[in-house]
Design a protein around this motif. Structure first.
Motif, PDB file in Angstrom:
ATOM      1  N   LYS A  44      40.968  16.524  -9.659  1.00 33.59           N
ATOM      2  CA  LYS A  44      42.385  16.219  -9.479  1.00 33.59           C
ATOM      3  C   LYS A  44      42.910  17.157  -8.401  1.00 33.59           C
ATOM      4  N   PRO A  45      44.084  16.897  -7.833  1.00 31.19           N
ATOM      5  CA  PRO A  45      44.581  17.724  -6.727  1.00 31.19           C
ATOM      6  C   PRO A  45      44.714  19.201  -7.069  1.00 31.19           C
ATOM      7  N   SER A  46      45.053  19.545  -8.307  1.00 30.16           N
ATOM      8  CA  SER A  46      45.190  20.964  -8.653  1.00 30.16           C
ATOM      9  C   SER A  46      43.845  21.679  -8.700  1.00 30.16           C
ATOM     10  N   ASN A  47      42.742  20.927  -8.743  1.00 33.27           N
ATOM     11  CA  ASN A  47      41.405  21.518  -8.725  1.00 33.27           C
ATOM     12  C   ASN A  47      40.741  21.385  -7.363  1.00 33.27           C
ATOM     13  N   VAL A  48      41.536  21.118  -6.342  1.00 29.21           N
ATOM     14  CA  VAL A  48      41.059  21.119  -4.950  1.00 29.21           C
ATOM     15  C   VAL A  48      41.849  22.179  -4.193  1.00 29.21           C
ATOM     16  N   LEU A  49      41.181  23.209  -3.694  1.00 29.20           N
ATOM     17  CA  LEU A  49      41.833  24.288  -2.961  1.00 29.20           C
ATOM     18  C   LEU A  49      41.657  24.080  -1.456  1.00 29.20           C
ATOM     19  N   LEU A  50      42.589  24.623  -0.669  1.00 28.27           N
ATOM     20  CA  LEU A  50      42.572  24.429   0.787  1.00 28.27           C
ATOM     21  C   LEU A  50      42.480  25.779   1.481  1.00 28.27           C
ATOM     22  N   ASP A  51      41.485  25.919   2.362  1.00 32.02           N
ATOM     23  CA  ASP A  51      41.329  27.190   3.064  1.00 32.02           C
ATOM     24  C   ASP A  51      42.272  27.253   4.265  1.00 32.02           C
ATOM     25  N   ASN A  52      42.128  28.289   5.088  1.00 33.86           N
ATOM     26  CA  ASN A  52      43.075  28.480   6.188  1.00 33.86           C
ATOM     27  C   ASN A  52      42.947  27.413   7.273  1.00 33.86           C
ATOM     28  N   GLU A  53      41.854  26.647   7.263  1.00 31.33           N
ATOM     29  CA  GLU A  53      41.700  25.545   8.201  1.00 31.33           C
ATOM     30  C   GLU A  53      41.905  24.197   7.518  1.00 31.33           C
ATOM     31  N   MET A  54      42.452  24.236   6.301  1.00 32.35           N
ATOM     32  CA  MET A  54      42.750  23.046   5.503  1.00 32.35           C
ATOM     33  C   MET A  54      41.490  22.283   5.098  1.00 32.35           C
TER      34      MET A  54
END
Length: 658
Positions: free
Chosen positions: A454-464
């Motif tokens: 789900k979206p809350s279990n997908v993290l985004l790094d500094n390059e998205m």
């Protein structure tokens, strides 16, 4: 490292009574797996043949029985086996009960297996006789052995001898015991189904014994169960009558009695030295405390970690984590989920994310150990990287790489605090999540079903770049296994596939369904569960997307925040793929490898999707729709969505409130 082959995980509890006896408390049956890939219809030839097979097995069994009834695709193969210490009457009763229960629990399933502590019942439309199955589930005693090194040495020697004895026995069952200490004995039993050859039986039992370090290390007792063999060991006699009377020789290790000879001397020495030792510990502790209090930062320390091992992991001490997070201050808090809060920290100038198990969490030690063991073995750019863990003073903490742009749900759905996501970034996130799931399903050392994408279990790094996180609910499958069943349904409604949410059946296609929901959320900028039937006319995002496509208005699904600055053909293709992923029928959903091809190539022809699960339509009949669009961008392009002439019927399923 040996490949884990795990279907389901259960725990059993032991209670100690005043008299010192230990009683096993469990549920009967232990497990039932109803394979959902093929079903029979009511009153069909297959159902009549199945009833004949089950009646034959329960009527004619004397420890072991097989049966086969029918011809061609309606042929049913069956097998039943009872624990070797049961009487003929007990075996028949156990099998008859299992035959009645399996028809209730696995109604219409063409392939099912039921395990009880005393017997196993199995049937299938495919001939499985003589084939070894090394997918296991397990139960463990909640207590640890007092001397795990010696215990494991004796236990493995016992099970090794019993395995050889069972493989060469006509009953393919063996039980026995071995001395653990002067006052404790390890009891064991192993068994194979008698359709196996002697070599296959020994191979299956050896695999079960080799599975113990991955499931049951240091436990006083355990049961490892598979479709073709099982093993059990305990510190108390668990078989009936004299079935444990086979006394096996002790292995050639340092005898346990040699340890007890020096017990008296050791006790006297300890009694004399206790005051001195306590004083030394106190002084040493004060010195360490003063030294640590002067340090401005703490560094992780490699050390043995109770119940968690792996050369890739660092063991962080609790003092260093408290210092890194300013004692878990609110100002360092990044967020909180069902597992517990997550904090930002800094160690040696490096930013970290600290995930702390909440005492009030519905999840617990099992999920913690599961996440550590899983992530430590997984390395991919689209999976969050676990740096280490900490288990001190009752705390259970995971330390991850810090991912600066937070989780996808905050970025996508929080219009005030979130980051603007242009179309190229959304497509990049969709593709990255697909690659991460493909790695879990097919390319990693372990085949993993995430079960909570789900979206809350997908993290985004500094390059998205997206990084899939939170593996507390994940399941390990064998290399040839793609599905399983669980009584404990864990996950988030709105992202769970219907077969999992309703029946507890999960598979690789469950993750595909969740991916489809997340994909449509990225395209639309709306949560699947944000709809109001009265205001929006649709019950959820999936129904909304389908209805827009039926009405030739698919581009109205695209997030209004994008304006006109997106590629219409790419958006249409993403919507199409999303609808393919959320179809109700498992067999209709694509695999993640197919999804990757669809996303990466416009030359791949996409099949027509059927309505999504839990679809409530606006028309009396709903069939597959045909989505056709140009692969070349054109200002005056039009989208042609026509009702298909397909005659495929679609089941409309209502999700009832739970």
């Amino acid at each position: 490292m040996r490949m884990l082959q795990l279907s389901l995980v259960f725990l059993f509890v032991v209670s100690v009574h005043q008299a010192g006896a230990v009683e096993l408390i469990t549920y009967d049956p232990l497990s039932t797996i109803c394979f959902p890939e093929s079903n029979y219809t009511a009153n069909s030839t297959y159902q009549h043949n199945l009833k004949s097979v089950l009646l034959s097995l329960s009527s004619n069994i004397s420890g072991f029985a097989t049966a086969a009834v029918g011809q061609g695709p309606d042929k049913v193969y069956g097998l039943a086996v009872c624990r070797g210490d049961l009487s003929a009457a007990e075996c028949q009763n156990c099998t008859a009960d299992a035959a009645a229960m399996i028809q209730q629990r696995c109604s219409k399933s063409k392939s099912s297996t039921m395990w009880r502590l005393s017997c196993e019942l199995r049937y299938s439309s495919k001939n499985f006789m003589g084939t070894v199955d090394t997918n296991f589930f397990f139960l463990t005693n909640v207590n640890n052995a007092t001397d795990p090194v010696l215990f494991n040495q004796q236990m493995k020697a016992l099970l090794g001898n019993l395995s050889a004895a069972a493989a060469n026995s006509s009953s393919m069952f063996a039980s026995g015991q071995i001395q653990y200490t002067d006052f404790r004995v390890i009891y064991g039993a192993v068994q194979c189904t008698r359709d196996l050859s002697s070599a296959n039986c020994l191979n299956c039992l050896n695999e079960a014994v080799a599975f113990i370090p991955y499931c049951c290390a240091e436990r006083q007792g355990a049961v490892v169960i598979g479709a073709t063999c099982s093993i059990r060991y305990e510190l108390y006699p668990f078989l009936k009558g004299s079935a444990v009377g086979l006394q096996l020789p002790s292995p050639s290790v340092a005898p346990p009695t040699s340890r007890s000879k020096n017990t008296g001397t050791a006790v006297i020495a300890v009694a004399v030295l206790i005051p001195l030792v306590l004083l030394c510990i106190l002084i040493f502790g004060l010195i360490l405390w003063r030294r640590n209090s002067r340090k401005t930062s703490q560094t992780p320390v490699n050390r043995d970690k109770e119940e968690v091992d792996g050369p890739e992991l660092l063991g962080f001490n609790l003092l260093s984590i408290r210092a890194a997070t300013n004692d878990f201050s609110e100002s360092n808090k990044l967020g909180e989920g069902g597992y517990g809060p997550v904090y930002k920290g800094t160690i040696d100038g490096k930013e970290i994310a600290v995930k702390r198990l909440s005492n009030k969490s519905g999840q617990g030690s099992a999920e913690f150990k599961n996440e550590v063991r899983l992530i430590a073995k997984l390395q991919h750019r689209n999976l969050v990287r676990l740096l280490g863990c900490c288990m001190e003073d009752g705390e259970k903490i995971l330390v991850y790489e810090f991912v600066p742009n937070n989780s996808l749900d905050r970025v996508l759905f929080d219009r005030e605090k979130g980051l603007p996501l242009d179309w190229a970034t959304r497509l990049k996130i969709i593709t990255g999540i697909a690659r991460g799931l493909l790695y879990l399903h097919e390319d990693s050392r372990l085949k993993i079903i995430h079960r909570d994408l789900k979206p809350s279990n997908v993290l985004l790094d500094n390059e998205m770049n997206p990084k899939i996180a939170d593996f507390g609910m994940a399941k390990i499958c064998g290399m040839d296994e793609t599905q399983g069943n669980t009584k404990r349904i864990a996950g988030t409604y709105g992202y769970m596939s219907p077969e999992y949410a309703i029946n507890g059946n999960y598979s690789l296609k469950s993750d595909v369904y969740s991916f489809g929901v997340v994909l449509l959320e990225l395209v639309s900028g709306r949560k699947n569960t944000s709809f109001n039937i009265d205001a929006d006319g649709d019950r959820d995002l999936l129904n909304h997307a389908w209805n827009l496509c039926e009405e030739n208005r698919p581009l109205e699904l695209v997030d209004k925040a994008l304006g006109e600055s997106y590629d219409q053909n790419e958006a249409l293709r993403c919507i199409h793929i999303g609808l393919l992923c959320v179809q109700e029928a498992i067999v209709d959903r694509p695999t993640m490898s197919s999804v990757g091809l669809m996303l990466g190539s416009t030359s791949v022809t996409l099949p027509a999707p059927h309505p999504p699960a839990f679809y409530v339509g606006r028309r009396s009949r709903h069939e597959a729709i045909s989505l056709s669009y140009s692969t070349e961008q054109s200002e005056d392009q039009t989208l042609n969505l026509m009702q298909s002439s397909s005659s495929n019927a679609v089941t409309i399923t209502e999700l009832q409130a739970r």
